[in-house]
Design an enzyme around this catalytic site. Structure first.
Site, short mmCIF file in Angstrom:
data_model
loop_
_atom_site.label_atom_id
_atom_site.label_comp_id
_atom_site.label_asym_id
_atom_site.label_seq_id
_atom_site.Cartn_x
_atom_site.Cartn_y
_atom_site.Cartn_z
N ARG A 18 35.69 5.76 67.35
CA ARG A 18 36.40 6.70 66.65
C ARG A 18 37.26 7.21 66.33
O ARG A 18 37.56 7.42 65.17
CB ARG A 18 36.59 7.88 67.83
CG ARG A 18 37.08 9.28 67.31
CD ARG A 18 35.99 10.20 68.61
NE ARG A 18 36.51 10.24 69.32
CZ ARG A 18 38.00 10.66 69.95
NH1 ARG A 18 39.17 11.11 69.85
NH2 ARG A 18 38.26 10.56 71.68
N TYR A 47 37.25 28.96 49.38
CA TYR A 47 35.92 28.82 50.00
C TYR A 47 35.29 29.18 51.11
O TYR A 47 36.39 29.70 51.77
CB TYR A 47 36.08 26.95 50.16
CG TYR A 47 34.78 27.31 50.38
CD1 TYR A 47 33.27 26.69 50.10
CD2 TYR A 47 34.68 25.79 51.35
CE1 TYR A 47 32.52 25.83 50.29
CE2 TYR A 47 33.63 24.47 51.39
CZ TYR A 47 32.03 25.08 51.39
OH TYR A 47 31.41 24.39 51.43
N ASP A 71 43.25 22.76 48.28
CA ASP A 71 42.12 22.33 48.73
C ASP A 71 41.70 21.24 47.09
O ASP A 71 41.91 22.20 46.00
CB ASP A 71 40.45 23.35 48.60
CG ASP A 71 39.85 22.75 48.78
OD1 ASP A 71 39.37 21.17 48.24
OD2 ASP A 71 39.01 23.98 49.30
N LYS A 95 31.57 16.04 47.76
CA LYS A 95 31.33 16.45 46.07
C LYS A 95 32.07 14.89 45.11
O LYS A 95 31.14 14.54 44.50
CB LYS A 95 32.71 17.48 45.37
CG LYS A 95 32.56 18.46 46.31
CD LYS A 95 31.64 19.26 45.88
CE LYS A 95 31.27 20.65 46.52
NZ LYS A 95 31.14 20.82 48.16
#
Length: 393
Positions: A55, A108, A180, A205
């Site tokens: 992790r 968003y 963002d 994206k």
């Protein structure tokens, strides 16, 4: 290094590549140690990229984190299984009960849901602000304001924010500036040159670029990196090395892809500007886009995502246009090689701090890497269907 050279070399230190071109895919949950001394060293060495537990990361994730830092700047990059996870965990890493945050009104939609449906349960208050507020942000800052969150441009209505002005005022009041930066993709906008403290991306994206991986990143300055790193680890955030390998591969073509997306999108936007059905073009490179002057001042280029507003129409006619598309597919994402279309009505209900000034539908396009003349022909036949239905409505 120049940007294109940086894109090719980012994250390719010899300790990650081990003598080959690309970093390897290192899959691991358990890391084993040869001695108690080595185990204790790894457990206590949180500041460096050493194997400790799956992790915490493997050489694949360390290579990708390095690559993002080399592209965007900052001191370190935390990785998440989606862009939404990057946003929510970045915020959670720096708020406590009783805090107040300022969130841009164009945020968003999942970000707004997180603020309204989860943060309120934790005693964190959110105030939404006009994306074009600039220096006026100071009037909204309270004694308990801890974070000012920006999204520039807005991913639907495309307003470009005055990032350095907001950041300067935020820092005068000891507020953390989060951005963002998915539209900028770490290439078209360099966040840390403009006062941002934590830059978040949906790497799903443009970083990945092929619509086949969910991935998020949050890159932070030296001041905030240790807390972001440790709190994200405590919250259990980790990512697949196979996905990270695809993201690393996506980075190598990021520059040429963005250039082609930009070229295609500008051609489509200029064609739309001539159409009688179009009221306004919401593309940051156009002076009709709110905040265009900040795009000209701060950005290195654009990409394939923009919107336009129709000057007529109803839901039935809009549906006919959308349903008739051949090359434009309907989908909620963007940033891949393919072209996408999204029709949106009811934007007035999506705002709380600002008034959406248009009555007619908005169409958001992501212009992909297809032949641009085919895309224009597709939109042209869509407008024909739009008019056929509108005439009978």
């Amino acid at each position: 290094m120049k940007q294109d050279t940086k894109i090719i070399n980012a994250g390719r230190k010899s300790k990650w590549t081990q003598g080959v071109v690309n970093p390897s895919v290192q899959r691991a949950s358990t890391v084993v140690f040869e001695s108690t001394t080595a185990m204790k060293h790894a457990a206590g060495n949180k500041t460096n990229q050493v194997l400790f537990y799956g992790r915490r990361g493997t050489t694949t994730s360390f290579a990708f984190s390095d690559a993002m830092v080399e592209l965007e700047g900052g001191a370190g990059c935390a990785l998440y299984p989606s862009g939404t996870a990057a946003i929510t965990n970045a915020i959670l890493s720096f708020v406590k009960s009783g805090d107040h945050i300022l969130m841009v009104d164009t945020a968003y939609e999942p970000t707004r849901d997180f603020c309204d449906k989860l943060l309120t349960n934790y005693g964190v208050e959110t105030t939404y602000y006009d994306p074009l507020i600039g220096a006026g942000i100071e009037a909204l800052i309270k004694e308990n304001t801890s974070i000012i969150f920006l999204e520039s441009p807005g991913s639907i209505t495309m307003e470009v924010q005055d990032v350095p002005t907001i950041a300067k005022i935020a820092h005068q009041h000891d507020c953390i500036v989060m951005l963002d930066n998915t539209w900028g993709a770490g290439v078209n906008f360099q966040p840390f040159d403009y006062g941002v403290d934590i830059s978040v991306q949906a790497a799903t994206k443009y970083i990945v670029g092929h619509s086949d991986v969910m991935l998020g990143t949050a890159t932070a300055t030296e001041k905030y990196w240790p807390q972001l790193r440790e709190h994200s680890y405590t919250l259990g955030q980790c990512t697949s090395p196979d996905d990270l390998y695809l993201a690393l591969r996506g980075i190598r073509t990021l520059g040429v892809r963005l250039n082609q997306h930009e070229k295609n999108a500008l051609k489509v936007a200029n064609w739309l500007k001539t159409r009688p059905e179009v009221e306004t073009i919401l593309h940051p490179a156009f002076d009709s886009c709110p905040g265009h002057e900040f795009f000209q001042r701060d950005f290195n280029g654009s990409n394939g995502l923009f919107s336009f507003v129709l000057n007529c129409g109803n839901q039935k006619a809009l549906n006919a246009l959308l349903d008739s598309m051949e090359h434009f597919k309907m989908g909620y994402s963007w940033g891949g090689f393919e072209s996408l279309i999204l029709g949106i009505t009811g934007l007035k209900n999506m705002r709380t701090a600002t008034q959406w000034p248009y009555e007619n539908p908005l169409i958001r396009l992501h212009i992909g890497l297809e032949d641009v003349d085919d895309l224009i022909a597709d939109l042209e036949q869509g407008f024909e269907k739009f008019h056929q239905v509108l005439a009978t409505s």
